[in-house]
Design a protein around this motif. Structure first.
Motif, PDB file in Angstrom:
ATOM      1  N   ASP A   1      -6.543 -20.537  -6.885  1.00  0.00           N
ATOM      2  CA  ASP A   1      -7.805 -21.208  -6.568  1.00  0.00           C
ATOM      3  C   ASP A   1      -8.084 -21.199  -5.070  1.00  0.00           C
ATOM      4  O   ASP A   1      -9.231 -21.209  -4.638  1.00  0.00           O
ATOM      5  CB  ASP A   1      -7.760 -22.654  -7.062  1.00  0.00           C
ATOM      6  CG  ASP A   1      -7.461 -22.728  -8.547  1.00  0.00           C
ATOM      7  OD1 ASP A   1      -8.159 -22.050  -9.317  1.00  0.00           O
ATOM      8  OD2 ASP A   1      -6.509 -23.435  -8.937  1.00  0.00           O
TER       9      ASP A   1
ATOM     10  N   PRO B   1      -8.391 -27.418  -6.338  1.00  0.00           N
ATOM     11  CA  PRO B   1      -7.496 -26.310  -6.690  1.00  0.00           C
ATOM     12  C   PRO B   1      -6.181 -26.805  -7.284  1.00  0.00           C
ATOM     13  O   PRO B   1      -5.679 -27.853  -6.883  1.00  0.00           O
ATOM     14  CB  PRO B   1      -7.245 -25.617  -5.348  1.00  0.00           C
ATOM     15  CG  PRO B   1      -7.532 -26.644  -4.312  1.00  0.00           C
ATOM     16  CD  PRO B   1      -8.586 -27.536  -4.888  1.00  0.00           C
TER      17      PRO B   1
ATOM     18  N   LEU C   1      -7.481 -13.908  -7.512  1.00  0.00           N
ATOM     19  CA  LEU C   1      -8.405 -15.021  -7.323  1.00  0.00           C
ATOM     20  C   LEU C   1      -8.960 -15.537  -8.657  1.00  0.00           C
ATOM     21  O   LEU C   1      -9.361 -14.753  -9.505  1.00  0.00           O
ATOM     22  CB  LEU C   1      -9.553 -14.534  -6.435  1.00  0.00           C
ATOM     23  CG  LEU C   1     -10.124 -15.475  -5.389  1.00  0.00           C
ATOM     24  CD1 LEU C   1      -9.053 -16.102  -4.517  1.00  0.00           C
ATOM     25  CD2 LEU C   1     -11.131 -14.725  -4.528  1.00  0.00           C
ATOM     26  N   SER C   2      -8.965 -16.856  -8.827  1.00  0.00           N
ATOM     27  CA  SER C   2      -9.538 -17.447 -10.037  1.00  0.00           C
ATOM     28  C   SER C   2     -11.072 -17.333  -9.963  1.00  0.00           C
ATOM     29  O   SER C   2     -11.625 -16.976  -8.918  1.00  0.00           O
ATOM     30  CB  SER C   2      -9.095 -18.903 -10.185  1.00  0.00           C
ATOM     31  OG  SER C   2      -9.638 -19.692  -9.151  1.00  0.00           O
TER      32      SER C   2
ATOM     33  N   CYS D   1      -2.545 -23.190  -4.732  1.00  0.00           N
ATOM     34  CA  CYS D   1      -2.876 -22.673  -3.408  1.00  0.00           C
ATOM     35  C   CYS D   1      -1.762 -21.702  -3.021  1.00  0.00           C
ATOM     36  O   CYS D   1      -0.589 -22.035  -3.140  1.00  0.00           O
ATOM     37  CB  CYS D   1      -2.956 -23.835  -2.422  1.00  0.00           C
ATOM     38  SG  CYS D   1      -3.135 -23.328  -0.707  1.00  0.00           S
TER      39      CYS D   1
ATOM     40  N   GLY E   1     -12.322 -19.217  -7.232  1.00  0.00           N
ATOM     41  CA  GLY E   1     -11.352 -19.262  -6.129  1.00  0.00           C
ATOM     42  C   GLY E   1     -11.951 -18.885  -4.790  1.00  0.00           C
ATOM     43  O   GLY E   1     -12.946 -18.164  -4.705  1.00  0.00           O
TER      44      GLY E   1
END
Lengths: 220, 123
Positions: free
Chosen positions: A116, A44, A166-167, A47, A170
Protein backbone atom coordinates in the motif's frame (compact mmCIF):
# COMPACT_ATOMS: atom_id res chain seq x y z
CA UNK A 1 5.62 19.12 12.64
CA UNK A 2 6.73 15.58 13.35
CA UNK A 3 10.31 15.46 14.63
CA UNK A 4 12.99 13.54 12.73
CA UNK A 5 13.34 10.10 14.36
CA UNK A 6 15.76 9.77 17.24
CA UNK A 7 19.06 8.45 15.85
CA UNK A 8 21.13 9.18 18.96
CA UNK A 9 21.84 5.45 19.41
CA UNK A 10 23.85 5.43 16.16
CA UNK A 11 27.50 6.47 16.27
CA UNK A 12 30.10 7.91 13.89
CA UNK A 13 31.38 4.36 13.44
CA UNK A 14 27.92 3.23 12.34
CA UNK A 15 27.85 5.97 9.72
CA UNK A 16 31.09 4.68 8.22
CA UNK A 17 29.17 1.54 7.30
CA UNK A 18 25.66 2.83 6.71
CA UNK A 19 24.38 5.96 4.95
CA UNK A 20 23.79 8.82 7.36
CA UNK A 21 20.51 10.69 6.78
CA UNK A 22 21.17 13.80 4.70
CA UNK A 23 19.26 16.31 2.57
CA UNK A 24 17.82 13.58 0.33
CA UNK A 25 16.45 11.78 3.40
CA UNK A 26 14.98 14.95 4.83
CA UNK A 27 13.20 15.99 1.65
CA UNK A 28 11.61 12.53 1.57
CA UNK A 29 10.46 12.92 5.19
CA UNK A 30 9.01 16.32 4.31
CA UNK A 31 7.20 14.90 1.29
CA UNK A 32 5.69 12.11 3.36
CA UNK A 33 4.69 14.49 6.11
CA UNK A 34 2.98 16.84 3.62
CA UNK A 35 0.87 13.85 2.59
CA UNK A 36 0.15 12.80 6.19
CA UNK A 37 -3.65 13.13 5.97
CA UNK A 38 -3.82 11.35 2.62
CA UNK A 39 -1.66 8.51 3.92
CA UNK A 40 -3.62 8.20 7.16
CA UNK A 41 -6.84 7.97 5.13
CA UNK A 42 -5.24 5.39 2.83
CA UNK A 43 -4.78 3.31 6.00
CA UNK A 44 -2.00 1.11 4.57
CA UNK A 45 -1.57 -2.40 5.94
CA UNK A 46 1.81 -3.03 4.31
CA UNK A 47 4.53 -0.42 3.97
CA UNK A 48 7.72 -1.50 2.20
CA UNK A 49 10.86 0.59 2.12
CA UNK A 50 13.62 -0.48 -0.25
CA UNK A 51 17.15 0.38 0.91
CA UNK A 52 16.28 1.41 4.45
CA UNK A 53 19.84 2.32 5.53
CA UNK A 54 19.72 3.77 9.04
CA UNK A 55 15.97 3.08 9.29
CA UNK A 56 15.19 6.77 9.64
CA UNK A 57 12.43 6.87 6.99
CA UNK A 58 10.47 3.81 8.09
CA UNK A 59 10.67 4.91 11.73
CA UNK A 60 9.28 8.27 10.62
CA UNK A 61 6.43 6.67 8.70
CA UNK A 62 5.68 4.49 11.73
CA UNK A 63 5.34 7.64 13.83
CA UNK A 64 3.23 9.29 11.14
CA UNK A 65 0.76 6.41 10.73
CA UNK A 66 0.90 4.60 14.06
CA UNK A 67 3.21 1.77 15.03
CA UNK A 68 0.52 -0.94 15.30
CA UNK A 69 -1.61 0.11 12.31
CA UNK A 70 0.65 -1.17 9.57
CA UNK A 71 3.38 -3.73 8.91
CA UNK A 72 6.65 -1.90 8.29
CA UNK A 73 8.87 -4.02 6.06
CA UNK A 74 12.30 -2.94 4.92
CA UNK A 75 15.05 -4.39 2.78
CA UNK A 76 18.68 -3.41 2.42
CA UNK A 77 21.52 -5.16 0.63
CA UNK A 78 23.91 -4.08 3.43
CA UNK A 79 23.55 -6.39 6.48
CA UNK A 80 24.86 -3.64 8.72
CA UNK A 81 22.06 -1.36 7.53
CA UNK A 82 19.52 -4.07 8.40
CA UNK A 83 20.85 -4.02 11.98
CA UNK A 84 20.71 -0.23 12.19
CA UNK A 85 17.15 -0.26 10.83
CA UNK A 86 16.05 -2.62 13.60
CA UNK A 87 17.74 -0.57 16.31
CA UNK A 88 16.29 2.69 14.98
CA UNK A 89 12.87 1.09 15.03
CA UNK A 90 13.37 0.09 18.66
CA UNK A 91 14.72 3.51 19.60
CA UNK A 92 11.56 5.08 18.18
CA UNK A 93 9.07 2.43 19.32
CA UNK A 94 8.20 1.34 15.78
CA UNK A 95 8.53 -2.41 15.12
CA UNK A 96 10.34 -2.65 11.79
CA UNK A 97 10.71 -5.98 9.98
CA UNK A 98 14.16 -5.58 8.52
CA UNK A 99 15.29 -8.02 5.84
CA UNK A 100 18.72 -8.25 4.25
CA UNK A 101 17.93 -8.54 0.55
CA UNK A 102 18.36 -6.90 -2.82
CA UNK A 103 15.35 -4.71 -3.69
CA UNK A 104 12.11 -6.71 -3.26
CA UNK A 105 13.55 -10.06 -4.38
CA UNK A 106 12.33 -12.49 -1.63
CA UNK A 107 9.03 -10.62 -1.21
CA UNK A 108 7.97 -10.23 -4.83
CA UNK A 109 6.02 -13.48 -5.02
CA UNK A 110 3.88 -12.92 -1.93
CA UNK A 111 3.56 -9.15 -2.02
CA UNK A 112 2.01 -9.17 -5.47
CA UNK A 113 -0.37 -6.15 -5.54
CA UNK A 114 -0.26 -5.96 -1.77
CA UNK A 115 2.03 -3.03 -1.02
CA UNK A 116 0.00 0.00 0.00
CA UNK A 117 2.92 2.30 0.65
CA UNK A 118 6.20 1.79 -1.18
CA UNK A 119 9.22 3.99 -0.55
CA UNK A 120 12.59 4.08 -2.29
CA UNK A 121 15.41 6.55 -1.83
CA UNK A 122 17.68 4.85 -4.34
CA UNK A 123 21.39 5.07 -5.11
CA UNK A 124 20.98 7.94 -7.59
CA UNK A 125 24.52 9.25 -8.03
CA UNK A 126 25.84 8.73 -11.58
CA UNK A 127 28.87 6.39 -11.66
CA UNK A 128 30.21 3.86 -14.10
CA UNK A 129 28.19 0.65 -14.40
CA UNK A 130 31.15 -1.26 -13.01
CA UNK A 131 31.24 0.91 -9.91
CA UNK A 132 27.49 0.48 -9.30
CA UNK A 133 27.74 -3.30 -9.75
CA UNK A 134 30.77 -3.54 -7.47
CA UNK A 135 29.03 -1.41 -4.83
CA UNK A 136 25.96 -3.67 -4.82
CA UNK A 137 28.17 -6.76 -4.79
CA UNK A 138 30.23 -5.51 -1.82
CA UNK A 139 27.06 -5.16 0.35
CA UNK A 140 28.53 -1.98 1.85
CA UNK A 141 27.79 1.71 2.11
CA UNK A 142 28.71 2.37 -1.55
CA UNK A 143 25.50 0.61 -2.56
CA UNK A 144 23.55 3.43 -0.95
CA UNK A 145 24.67 5.98 -3.54
CA UNK A 146 26.45 4.48 -6.57
CA UNK A 147 23.76 4.47 -9.25
CA UNK A 148 25.55 3.60 -12.51
CA UNK A 149 24.72 5.32 -15.82
CA UNK A 150 22.67 8.50 -15.18
CA UNK A 151 22.33 7.24 -11.58
CA UNK A 152 19.45 5.13 -12.85
CA UNK A 153 20.74 1.55 -13.08
CA UNK A 154 19.49 0.29 -9.71
CA UNK A 155 16.30 2.38 -9.83
CA UNK A 156 15.65 1.13 -13.36
CA UNK A 157 15.91 -2.49 -12.24
CA UNK A 158 13.38 -1.85 -9.53
CA UNK A 159 10.88 0.17 -11.57
CA UNK A 160 10.14 -2.80 -13.80
CA UNK A 161 8.91 -4.80 -10.76
CA UNK A 162 6.86 -1.93 -9.47
CA UNK A 163 3.48 -2.57 -11.15
CA UNK A 164 3.46 -6.07 -9.64
CA UNK A 165 3.99 -4.81 -6.11
CA UNK A 166 1.68 -1.86 -5.74
CA UNK A 167 -1.86 -2.45 -4.44
CA UNK A 168 -4.82 -0.94 -6.31
CA UNK A 169 -4.70 2.33 -4.38
CA UNK A 170 -1.04 2.03 -3.37
CA UNK A 171 1.33 4.97 -3.36
CA UNK A 172 4.98 4.87 -4.42
CA UNK A 173 7.41 7.56 -3.24
CA UNK A 174 10.71 7.87 -5.06
CA UNK A 175 13.64 10.25 -4.54
CA UNK A 176 15.62 11.42 -7.54
CA UNK A 177 18.00 14.11 -8.75
CA UNK A 178 17.89 16.17 -11.94
CA UNK A 179 20.55 14.07 -13.72
CA UNK A 180 18.33 10.99 -13.35
CA UNK A 181 16.04 12.70 -15.89
CA UNK A 182 12.88 13.15 -13.89
CA UNK A 183 10.60 13.51 -16.92
CA UNK A 184 11.98 10.28 -18.42
CA UNK A 185 11.16 8.46 -15.15
CA UNK A 186 7.58 9.72 -15.39
CA UNK A 187 7.36 8.70 -19.03
CA UNK A 188 8.75 5.24 -18.26
CA UNK A 189 6.26 4.69 -15.44
CA UNK A 190 3.38 5.96 -17.56
CA UNK A 191 4.22 3.13 -19.92
CA UNK A 192 3.79 0.78 -16.95
CA UNK A 193 0.37 2.37 -16.27
CA UNK A 194 1.48 4.45 -13.31
CA UNK A 195 0.74 8.13 -13.03
CA UNK A 196 3.01 10.39 -11.05
CA UNK A 197 3.96 13.89 -10.08
CA UNK A 198 6.76 15.76 -8.39
CA UNK A 199 5.56 16.61 -4.88
CA UNK A 200 8.69 18.39 -3.67
CA UNK A 201 11.72 19.94 -5.32
CA UNK A 202 14.66 21.44 -3.49
CA UNK A 203 18.22 22.45 -4.20
CA UNK A 204 20.84 21.14 -1.78
CA UNK A 205 24.37 22.20 -2.69
CA UNK A 206 25.05 20.79 -6.15
CA UNK A 207 22.05 18.46 -6.11
CA UNK A 208 18.57 19.24 -7.40
CA UNK A 209 16.48 16.86 -5.33
CA UNK A 210 13.00 15.65 -6.21
CA UNK A 211 10.38 13.60 -4.40
CA UNK A 212 7.99 11.90 -6.80
CA UNK A 213 4.77 10.11 -6.03
CA UNK A 214 3.19 7.48 -8.29
CA UNK A 215 -0.16 5.66 -8.34
CA UNK A 216 -1.79 3.15 -10.63
CA UNK A 217 -3.82 4.51 -13.53
CA UNK A 218 -7.18 2.95 -12.76
CA UNK A 219 -9.38 2.11 -15.70
CA UNK A 220 -13.11 2.04 -14.92
CA UNK B 1 12.90 -9.21 13.13
CA UNK B 2 11.49 -12.41 11.74
CA UNK B 3 7.98 -12.72 12.99
CA UNK B 4 5.51 -15.14 11.44
CA UNK B 5 3.78 -12.24 9.69
CA UNK B 6 7.00 -11.64 7.75
CA UNK B 7 7.83 -15.31 7.30
CA UNK B 8 4.41 -15.59 5.61
CA UNK B 9 5.65 -13.12 2.96
CA UNK B 10 9.09 -14.57 2.18
CA UNK B 11 9.74 -17.02 -0.64
CA UNK B 12 12.83 -18.64 -2.09
CA UNK B 13 14.03 -16.59 -5.07
CA UNK B 14 16.91 -18.68 -6.37
CA UNK B 15 17.07 -18.62 -10.16
CA UNK B 16 14.73 -21.27 -11.57
CA UNK B 17 13.21 -22.15 -8.18
CA UNK B 18 9.59 -21.35 -8.94
CA UNK B 19 7.50 -24.21 -7.56
CA UNK B 20 7.09 -25.23 -3.93
CA UNK B 21 9.36 -22.29 -3.00
CA UNK B 22 6.95 -21.08 -0.30
CA UNK B 23 6.74 -21.31 2.67
CA UNK B 24 10.31 -21.67 3.84
CA UNK B 25 10.76 -24.26 6.59
CA UNK B 26 12.37 -23.26 9.87
CA UNK B 27 15.54 -25.00 11.00
CA UNK B 28 16.97 -24.78 14.55
CA UNK B 29 14.71 -21.83 15.28
CA UNK B 30 15.14 -20.02 18.58
CA UNK B 31 11.89 -18.28 19.43
CA UNK B 32 11.37 -15.42 21.84
CA UNK B 33 8.01 -14.03 22.84
CA UNK B 34 7.74 -10.25 22.94
CA UNK B 35 4.45 -8.55 23.65
CA UNK B 36 3.09 -6.31 20.90
CA UNK B 37 0.27 -3.77 20.95
CA UNK B 38 -3.01 -5.39 19.81
CA UNK B 39 -4.70 -3.52 16.98
CA UNK B 40 -7.94 -5.17 15.90
CA UNK B 41 -8.32 -3.16 12.69
CA UNK B 42 -4.85 -4.12 11.58
CA UNK B 43 -5.35 -7.83 12.22
CA UNK B 44 -8.73 -7.81 10.45
CA UNK B 45 -7.29 -5.87 7.53
CA UNK B 46 -4.30 -8.16 7.25
CA UNK B 47 -6.27 -11.43 7.32
CA UNK B 48 -7.01 -11.57 3.57
CA UNK B 49 -3.28 -11.29 2.83
CA UNK B 50 -2.32 -14.37 4.87
CA UNK B 51 -1.51 -17.71 3.27
CA UNK B 52 -3.35 -19.58 5.97
CA UNK B 53 -1.97 -23.08 5.63
CA UNK B 54 1.60 -21.78 5.56
CA UNK B 55 0.96 -19.82 8.74
CA UNK B 56 -0.66 -22.73 10.60
CA UNK B 57 2.07 -25.18 9.55
CA UNK B 58 4.87 -22.79 10.47
CA UNK B 59 3.36 -21.97 13.86
CA UNK B 60 3.02 -25.69 14.57
CA UNK B 61 6.61 -26.22 13.55
CA UNK B 62 7.53 -23.73 16.27
CA UNK B 63 5.32 -25.53 18.81
CA UNK B 64 2.28 -23.25 18.69
CA UNK B 65 -0.91 -25.17 17.90
CA UNK B 66 -3.42 -22.44 18.73
CA UNK B 67 -4.64 -21.74 15.17
CA UNK B 68 -7.44 -23.73 13.47
CA UNK B 69 -6.79 -25.63 10.21
CA UNK B 70 -9.17 -23.38 8.32
CA UNK B 71 -9.37 -19.62 8.57
CA UNK B 72 -12.74 -18.98 10.26
CA UNK B 73 -15.27 -16.92 8.33
CA UNK B 74 -16.35 -15.01 11.42
CA UNK B 75 -13.44 -13.69 13.44
CA UNK B 76 -14.34 -13.16 17.09
CA UNK B 77 -12.23 -11.34 19.64
CA UNK B 78 -10.58 -14.47 21.03
CA UNK B 79 -9.57 -15.61 17.58
CA UNK B 80 -8.16 -12.20 16.65
CA UNK B 81 -6.06 -12.14 19.82
CA UNK B 82 -4.74 -15.62 19.10
CA UNK B 83 -3.90 -14.59 15.57
CA UNK B 84 -2.24 -11.41 16.84
CA UNK B 85 -0.03 -13.48 19.12
CA UNK B 86 1.03 -15.89 16.37
CA UNK B 87 1.65 -13.19 13.75
CA UNK B 88 3.31 -10.51 15.85
CA UNK B 89 4.59 -11.80 19.18
CA UNK B 90 6.67 -14.83 18.21
CA UNK B 91 10.14 -13.64 17.18
CA UNK B 92 12.55 -16.04 15.53
CA UNK B 93 15.89 -14.74 16.73
CA UNK B 94 18.33 -17.37 15.44
CA UNK B 95 18.21 -20.32 13.08
CA UNK B 96 17.47 -20.58 9.38
CA UNK B 97 14.73 -20.89 6.78
CA UNK B 98 15.10 -23.62 4.18
CA UNK B 99 13.49 -23.90 0.76
CA UNK B 100 11.57 -27.16 0.43
CA UNK B 101 12.19 -27.23 -3.31
CA UNK B 102 15.86 -26.37 -3.87
CA UNK B 103 17.20 -26.70 -0.32
CA UNK B 104 18.65 -23.19 -0.20
CA UNK B 105 19.33 -22.11 3.40
CA UNK B 106 18.55 -18.53 4.46
CA UNK B 107 20.16 -17.83 7.83
CA UNK B 108 18.55 -15.78 10.60
CA UNK B 109 20.90 -13.95 12.93
CA UNK B 110 19.94 -11.46 15.66
CA UNK B 111 16.39 -11.65 14.35
CA UNK B 112 17.34 -10.56 10.82
CA UNK B 113 16.92 -12.90 7.85
CA UNK B 114 19.66 -12.87 5.26
CA UNK B 115 17.91 -13.39 1.92
CA UNK B 116 20.90 -12.45 -0.27
CA UNK B 117 21.95 -14.84 -3.01
CA UNK B 118 25.29 -15.43 -4.69
CA UNK B 119 25.70 -14.00 -8.20
CA UNK B 120 25.09 -17.35 -9.96
CA UNK B 121 21.84 -17.92 -8.03
CA UNK B 122 20.19 -14.66 -9.13
CA UNK B 123 17.51 -14.91 -11.81
Amino acid sequence: MLPTPDLSHLTKEDFIRVYEPAEDTFILLDGLENDAVELQNLDPKICLEIGSGSGCVSAFVGKLLGSSRCLYLTTDINPYASKCTVSTGKQNAVPIESITASLDSPLALRLRRNVDLLIFNPPYVPTSSEEADAAQESRGIGGSWAGGTDGMEITGLFLNNLPNLLSTNGRFYLVGVAVNNISAIHQNLRGLRLDGKVILHRRAGREHLYVMKFMRILTP
Amino acid sequence: MVRLITHNLLACHVKGCTTNNFPLVFQDAQVEIHEAEFNEDFIRGFMPKIEWKALVDSARQLGDTSLPEEQPEMADDDFLKTLHHVLLEMHIEEGAMVCQNCGHVYPISNGIPNMLLAEHEIG
